[in-house]
Structures are given as structure tokens and as C-alpha cells.
Design an enzyme around this catalytic site. Structure first.
Site, PDB file in Angstrom:
ATOM      1  N   CYS A   1      10.366   8.065 -10.879  1.00  0.00           N
ATOM      2  CA  CYS A   1      10.737   9.037 -11.914  1.00  0.00           C
ATOM      3  C   CYS A   1      12.055   8.739 -12.637  1.00  0.00           C
ATOM      4  O   CYS A   1      12.054   8.616 -13.860  1.00  0.00           O
ATOM      5  CB  CYS A   1      10.794  10.438 -11.312  1.00  0.00           C
ATOM      6  SG  CYS A   1       9.157  11.025 -10.828  1.00  0.00           S
TER       7      CYS A   1
ATOM      8  N   GLU B   1       8.885  13.044  -3.460  1.00  0.00           N
ATOM      9  CA  GLU B   1       8.094  12.367  -2.440  1.00  0.00           C
ATOM     10  C   GLU B   1       8.878  12.428  -1.140  1.00  0.00           C
ATOM     11  O   GLU B   1      10.104  12.431  -1.148  1.00  0.00           O
ATOM     12  CB  GLU B   1       7.857  10.904  -2.857  1.00  0.00           C
ATOM     13  CG  GLU B   1       6.896  10.797  -4.024  1.00  0.00           C
ATOM     14  CD  GLU B   1       6.816   9.399  -4.620  1.00  0.00           C
ATOM     15  OE1 GLU B   1       7.196   8.434  -3.939  1.00  0.00           O
ATOM     16  OE2 GLU B   1       6.379   9.285  -5.771  1.00  0.00           O
TER      17      GLU B   1
ATOM     18  N   LEU C   1      25.478  13.044  -4.180  1.00  0.00           N
ATOM     19  CA  LEU C   1      26.789  12.386  -4.231  1.00  0.00           C
ATOM     20  C   LEU C   1      26.873  11.312  -3.154  1.00  0.00           C
ATOM     21  O   LEU C   1      27.924  11.089  -2.572  1.00  0.00           O
ATOM     22  CB  LEU C   1      27.912  13.409  -4.025  1.00  0.00           C
ATOM     23  CG  LEU C   1      28.311  14.233  -5.242  1.00  0.00           C
ATOM     24  CD1 LEU C   1      29.526  15.099  -4.925  1.00  0.00           C
ATOM     25  CD2 LEU C   1      28.614  13.351  -6.459  1.00  0.00           C
TER      26      LEU C   1
ATOM     27  N   ASP D   1     -10.398  11.826  -9.871  1.00  0.00           N
ATOM     28  CA  ASP D   1      -9.663  10.590 -10.168  1.00  0.00           C
ATOM     29  C   ASP D   1     -10.665   9.528 -10.578  1.00  0.00           C
ATOM     30  O   ASP D   1     -11.802   9.509 -10.111  1.00  0.00           O
ATOM     31  CB  ASP D   1      -8.851  10.120  -8.955  1.00  0.00           C
ATOM     32  CG  ASP D   1      -7.674   9.246  -9.362  1.00  0.00           C
ATOM     33  OD1 ASP D   1      -6.522   9.704  -9.236  1.00  0.00           O
ATOM     34  OD2 ASP D   1      -7.905   8.102  -9.829  1.00  0.00           O
TER      35      ASP D   1
HETATM   36  P1  NAD Z   1       0.279   8.105  -9.832  1.00  0.00           P
HETATM   37  O1  NAD Z   1       0.257   6.831 -10.572  1.00  0.00           O
HETATM   38  O2  NAD Z   1       0.543   8.104  -8.359  1.00  0.00           O
HETATM   39  O3  NAD Z   1      -1.130   8.856 -10.026  1.00  0.00           O
HETATM   40  C1  NAD Z   1      -1.807   8.962 -11.212  1.00  0.00           C
HETATM   41  C2  NAD Z   1      -3.306   9.053 -10.900  1.00  0.00           C
HETATM   42  O4  NAD Z   1      -4.017   9.425 -12.084  1.00  0.00           O
HETATM   43  C3  NAD Z   1      -3.927   7.739 -10.418  1.00  0.00           C
HETATM   44  O5  NAD Z   1      -4.584   7.952  -9.188  1.00  0.00           O
HETATM   45  C4  NAD Z   1      -4.909   7.365 -11.527  1.00  0.00           C
HETATM   46  O6  NAD Z   1      -6.053   6.689 -11.053  1.00  0.00           O
HETATM   47  C5  NAD Z   1      -5.255   8.737 -12.066  1.00  0.00           C
HETATM   48  N1  NAD Z   1      -5.789   8.741 -13.444  1.00  0.00           N
HETATM   49  C6  NAD Z   1      -5.281   8.151 -14.549  1.00  0.00           C
HETATM   50  N2  NAD Z   1      -6.043   8.462 -15.635  1.00  0.00           N
HETATM   51  C7  NAD Z   1      -7.039   9.264 -15.198  1.00  0.00           C
HETATM   52  C8  NAD Z   1      -8.117   9.936 -15.834  1.00  0.00           C
HETATM   53  N3  NAD Z   1      -8.334   9.836 -17.146  1.00  0.00           N
HETATM   54  N4  NAD Z   1      -8.955  10.670 -15.072  1.00  0.00           N
HETATM   55  C9  NAD Z   1      -8.761  10.788 -13.736  1.00  0.00           C
HETATM   56  N5  NAD Z   1      -7.744  10.197 -13.090  1.00  0.00           N
HETATM   57  C10 NAD Z   1      -6.891   9.450 -13.805  1.00  0.00           C
HETATM   58  O7  NAD Z   1       1.315   9.032 -10.578  1.00  0.00           O
HETATM   59  P2  NAD Z   1       2.275  10.186  -9.957  1.00  0.00           P
HETATM   60  O8  NAD Z   1       3.419   9.583  -9.242  1.00  0.00           O
HETATM   61  O9  NAD Z   1       1.422  11.178  -9.258  1.00  0.00           O
HETATM   62  O10 NAD Z   1       2.843  10.815 -11.294  1.00  0.00           O
HETATM   63  C11 NAD Z   1       2.044  11.607 -12.133  1.00  0.00           C
HETATM   64  C12 NAD Z   1       2.940  12.331 -13.121  1.00  0.00           C
HETATM   65  O11 NAD Z   1       3.792  13.240 -12.407  1.00  0.00           O
HETATM   66  C13 NAD Z   1       3.888  11.415 -13.901  1.00  0.00           C
HETATM   67  O12 NAD Z   1       4.037  11.909 -15.191  1.00  0.00           O
HETATM   68  C14 NAD Z   1       5.185  11.522 -13.143  1.00  0.00           C
HETATM   69  O13 NAD Z   1       6.309  11.282 -13.950  1.00  0.00           O
HETATM   70  C15 NAD Z   1       5.159  12.973 -12.710  1.00  0.00           C
HETATM   71  N6  NAD Z   1       5.960  13.252 -11.518  1.00  0.00           N
HETATM   72  C16 NAD Z   1       5.940  12.395 -10.468  1.00  0.00           C
HETATM   73  C17 NAD Z   1       6.681  12.690  -9.325  1.00  0.00           C
HETATM   74  C18 NAD Z   1       6.678  11.751  -8.143  1.00  0.00           C
HETATM   75  O14 NAD Z   1       7.522  11.930  -7.260  1.00  0.00           O
HETATM   76  N7  NAD Z   1       5.787  10.785  -8.068  1.00  0.00           N
HETATM   77  C19 NAD Z   1       7.428  13.876  -9.266  1.00  0.00           C
HETATM   78  C20 NAD Z   1       7.399  14.749 -10.355  1.00  0.00           C
HETATM   79  C21 NAD Z   1       6.662  14.416 -11.487  1.00  0.00           C
END
Ligand code: NAD
Length: 439
Positions: A263, A155, A253, A30
Site C-alpha cells: 500500500c 495485513e 516512529l 475471483d
Molecule cells: P490482491 O492483489 O491481493 O487481490 C486482488 C484480487 O482480485 C486477486 O485475487 C485477483 O485475482 C482478483 N481480481 C482482479 N480482477 C478481478 C475481476 N474482474 N473479477 C474477480 N476477481 C478479480 O489485492 P489486495 O492486496 O487485496 O488489494 C485490493 C485493494 O485493496 C487495493 O486497491 C489495495 O490498495 C487495497 N488495500 C489493500 C490493503 C492490504 O493490506 N493489502 C489494505 C487496504 C487497502
């Protein structure tokens, strides 16, 4: 197998830790050094039940590492997963893919030849092909193996969703990518969890279609709840009667104050944008988005009506501000749309939330914070139950009513009912899709 996970947010961190739990060697990367430092000292920077124990176990086993240095992490990895954010682009509602493309560029400079590039972030149709073009462009190569592997975890129950999924979706177009993904997920497929393999485009669409469908189901019951309120029906009974039909099912529901979270709002919006751009507009999804915005405005109206149209100087206790229980995630939480109009109209907020305080302090400047519901409600004019944390499910309603100046209750998760509220001494009670009362 060695795996690199780029991004240690809610999805990347859970995925990385769970892949290690399956026996893979995982290096999570990260850009955020504070997250990586916390993880290296055994602390989970988000609230997700069970994650800290799993982190400790896999770090001790020597299968799980954290770094900010992708250049050091990438060599030797057979697969590199991109799990960075894809937030909504405010100007047009599309998914902002800049983080995905930046990660792809950074990765292509340091990865081994033959590393399969897997997109786990939720990305619109066509993105995986663009990732492939970026990687080939940077490396001057004429081929790269990519895979689309959208994530469906929720989550609050993320570990069991990842380790016991309804299905894993893998989109590929080369045999190497398909075989490698099959090997990565073999610990799950061996246990009988379905792994669906598709082309890249179908995998990308499956994720958006699933989320938009669930958002539609929630919005549908919210619209029914609205009708129930107008005509004196009870949405809980309606949900039960509908949900027992196996063609419909009980899940999603539950009427409430509108969907939120990291999301559904952005994914419905991105799907509508994609469909527009593709010349196949989705009127249904567009109206779900509108109805969900209206829903939150309806909640503000309900609150205003409970307080006879005058919020000025009113003390309002807010139980729960995160978008759902058992998470600290505040992204697009209904509280973010419902509470600011109340303070703008002169109300004073006292908030209690088991995990929402860190983000909430930023989101609701000027609000007071309490440690429990009774402290929050003391001398108050209204209690709003906005997130159904377990802490708020078994409240002593009599005690709650007694500590208040004006015992009014807006129960937007239908945890209680009008009869219980009335006999506890509340003089007004509003819920969603239920008969309310006001004395
Ligand atoms: P988030 O914002 O919690 O985490 C993203 C992380 O990526 C951050 O820690 C950020 O610092 C890091 N990051 C960004 N650019 C980077 C790079 N170039 N190199 C290294 N690290 C980098 O996001 P999230 O909630 O984990 O969501 C991530 C993806 O998963 C999204 O597309 C989201 O739609 C999808 N998703 C999320 C969930 C959920 O419940 N949160 C569920 C399914 C899918």
C-alpha cells in the site's frame, strides 16, 4: 443481507469472511480459479493469522460461498463490493484502475437493478463517479447507487482491524446507498465503532491522506535516524521522547530500512500523481517518496561498509524478506530493493523467512534457503536482520556468532544493540540510528 465480494485477495477475502462473521450472506468471486478451488476446500491461499478458522466457521454456517462465476453470484445481492488490485502504473506512478473498471463492467452486465456498487479498493478521487458512469453506460440506466468504502486493515492483524476498526469510512451521494451501507456495518456501529459518512470524493481522499501521513511519519523518523548515526545519538531514545508527546504519539516512529508493502509505496505515488494532475502538487509527499528510495540505498551502503567495500564471494544470511512480520506479502518489500545490489556485487545469499519462501524463490533466484537463523548464518560473513519475525527476536547471539566465518551483524530493525552484539562475539554491528561498532 446478501453481499457479493469481487476479488479474494488480502482485502476482499478478509472483508468477505468478516462480513459473513457479522451474519451477512457473502459470495466471494475471483477470476483466479486456483484461489477459489483452494477456498472451497477450506484452504486460505494467503498467510493471515486466524483467517482459516473464520473461513471454516462461516462456510459451515452456510453464510460464505466462493465462485469464479460472477453471473451466478450477483443475482439477489443488495451490495456488490469491488476489492480488486489497484497497482502502481509504472509509466507515471498513477493507480492502475483497469481491474476496477473491468470488474465494474462485468458486474453491470449481471447485477440486479438496485444493487449498490461499493468500491473497497483504494482508488483516486473521481474513480467512484467513473464507476457509476461505467455501470450506467453498460446498463443504459440513468442512475445507479455507488459507495466509496476504503479499507484500512493491516495485513497480519487484518481480522481484528476489520472487526474492531478505528473507523469505517463510507462516501455516498444517495440516501439508498447511505442507508444500505449503514445496515451492512450495523453490527460494528452497534458496538460503538465509528462509521464516518462523507461525500464520494472525501472518502476517496481520506484513504490516501491517511496512508501518505503514516508513510511521512515513518520517513521522518528514518531521516532522524540518519542524523542520529552521524552525530552519535540514539534514535530509540529520540522516538521515545517524541512519542510520549500526545500530540505526536508513539506509533509509526520506529526507524527501519524504509517502508514497503502493498500500500504505502503505490498510494503515496498515486496521491502525488493525483495532486499533480489536479494542479495542487504535494512537495512533501514527493520528497517522502524520494527519501524512502534513498533509505534503501543507504542500507546497501551500510552493508557494503560492514564488509569493507568488497562483497564478492561473501556469504550473507538474510533473516526475513517479507515486508513485515506475520504476512507472506512481498510486494515492495525493502528486501526487493536491498538484496539484488548485493548479489550483483558478487554476494551469495542464504535466506530464512517463516512465510516468505514461496514468493521469495521467484524474487531472489540463485539464493539458498535455510530453515533457521543458525543454519543460514553457518560459515557466513554477515547476518542481516531485515524483517523482525518473532523467530529472530530471541536469537542466541553467541551461538550465531560462533557458527559464522566472520561475525558481522546488520540489524536493520534494531532488535538487538551494539553492547549485546559485542559481548556475544560479533566483530561488527550496524543498526539504524544507533551507535555502531567495528573492531
Ligand atoms: P490482491 O492483489 O491481493 O487481490 C486482488 C484480487 O482480485 C486477486 O485475487 C485477483 O485475482 C482478483 N481480481 C482482479 N480482477 C478481478 C475481476 N474482474 N473479477 C474477480 N476477481 C478479480 O489485492 P489486495 O492486496 O487485496 O488489494 C485490493 C485493494 O485493496 C487495493 O486497491 C489495495 O490498495 C487495497 N488495500 C489493500 C490493503 C492490504 O493490506 N493489502 C489494505 C487496504 C487497502
Amino acid at each position: 443481507m446478501k453481499i457479493v465480494m469481487i476479488g479474494t485477495g488480502y482485502v476482499g477475502l478478509v472483508s468477505g469472511i468478516c462480513f459473513a462473521e457479522m451474519g451477512h450472506e457473502v459470495v466471494c468471486v475471483d477470476k483466479d480459479a486456483s484461489k477459489i478451488n483452494a477456498l472451497n476446500s477450506g484452504q486460505v491461499p494467503i498467510y493471515e493469522p486466524g483467517l482459516e478458522d473464520l473461513l471454516a466457521r462461516n462456510m459451515t454456517a452456510g453464510r460464505l460461498y466462493f465462485t469464479t462465476d460472477l453471473g451466478a453470484a450477483a443475482p439477489g445481492a443488495e451490495a456488490a463490493f469491488i476489492a480488486v488490485g489497484t497497482p502502481e502504473r509504472k509509466e507515471d506512478g498513477a493507480a492502475d484502475l483497469s481491474f476496477v473498471y473491468a470488474a465494474a463492467r462485468e458486474l453491470s452486465r449481471v447485477m440486479d437493478e438496485g444493487t449498490v456498487v461499493v468500491t473497497k479498493s483504494t482508488v483516486p478521487v473521481g474513480t467512484n463517479r467513473q464507476v457509476a458512469r461505467i455501470v450506467m453506460g453498460v446498463r443504459g440506466a440513468d442512475r445507479v447507487d455507488v459507495a466509496s468504502n476504503p479499507e484500512f486493515l493491516r495485513e497480519s492483524v487484518a481480522i481484528s482491524d476489520f472487526m474492531k476498526p478505528d473507523r469505517v469510512v463510507v462516501g455516498t451521494e444517495t440516501a439508498r446507498a447511505r442507508d444500505l451501507m449503514a445496515e451492512i456495518y450495523q453490527p460494528l456501529s452497534r458496538q460503538g465503532f465509528p462509521v464516518i459518512t462523507t461525500d464520494l470524493e472525501s472518502a476517496e481522499i481520506i484513504k490516501y491522506a491517511a496512508n501518505a501521513f503514516l508513510a511521512t511519519k515513518i520517513t521522518f523518523i528514518n531521516e532522524i535516524a540518519r542524523l542520529c548515526e552521524k552525530v552519535g545519538a540514539d534514535v530509540e531514545r529520540v522516538s521515545e521522547g517524541m512519542g510520549l508527546d500526545t500530540r505526536i504519539g508513539k506509533k509509526f516512529l520506529k526507524a527501519g530500512p524504509g517502508y514497503g508493502g502493498s500500500c504505502f509505496p503505490k498510494d503515496t505515488s498515486a496521491l502525488a500523481r493525483t495532486a499533480q494532475d489536479a494542479g495542487a502538487p504535494m512537495a512533501l509527499v514527493e520528497s517522502v517518496i524520494e527519501a524512502n528510495i534513498r533509505r534503501k540505498a543507504d542500507m546497501v551502503e551500510k552493508i557494503t561498509a560492514l564488509l569493507d567495500g568488497d562483497l564478492s564471494g561473501k556469504r550473507i544470511a538474510v533473516l526475513g524478506v517479507t515486508f513485515k512480520p506475520e504476512t507472506d506479502d512481498m510486494r515492495e518489500a525493502p528486501s526487493l530493493a536491498i538484496l539484488p545490489p548485493l548479489t550483483a556485487a558478487g554476494a551469495e545469499l542464504v535466506i530464512v523467512d517463516p512465510q516468505g519462501r514461496r514468493e521469495g524463490l521467484r524474487a531472489f533466484p540463485g539464493a539458498d534457503w535455510a530453515d533457521d537463523a543458525y543454519e543460514a548464518a553457518a560459515d557466513g560473513d554477515l547476518v542481516i536482520l531485515l524483517t523482525e519475525w518473532d523467530d529472530f527476536r530471541n536469537l542466541d547471539l553467541e551461538r550465531l556468532a560462533q557458527v559464522m566465518k566472520e561475525p558481522h551483524f546488520a540489524d536493520f530493525r534494531n532488535v538487538y544493540d551494539a553492547t549485546a552484539a559485542r559481548s556475544a562475539g560479533f566483530t561488527a554491528y550496524a543498526s539504524v540510528g544507533h551507535p555502531d561498532f567495528k573492531i
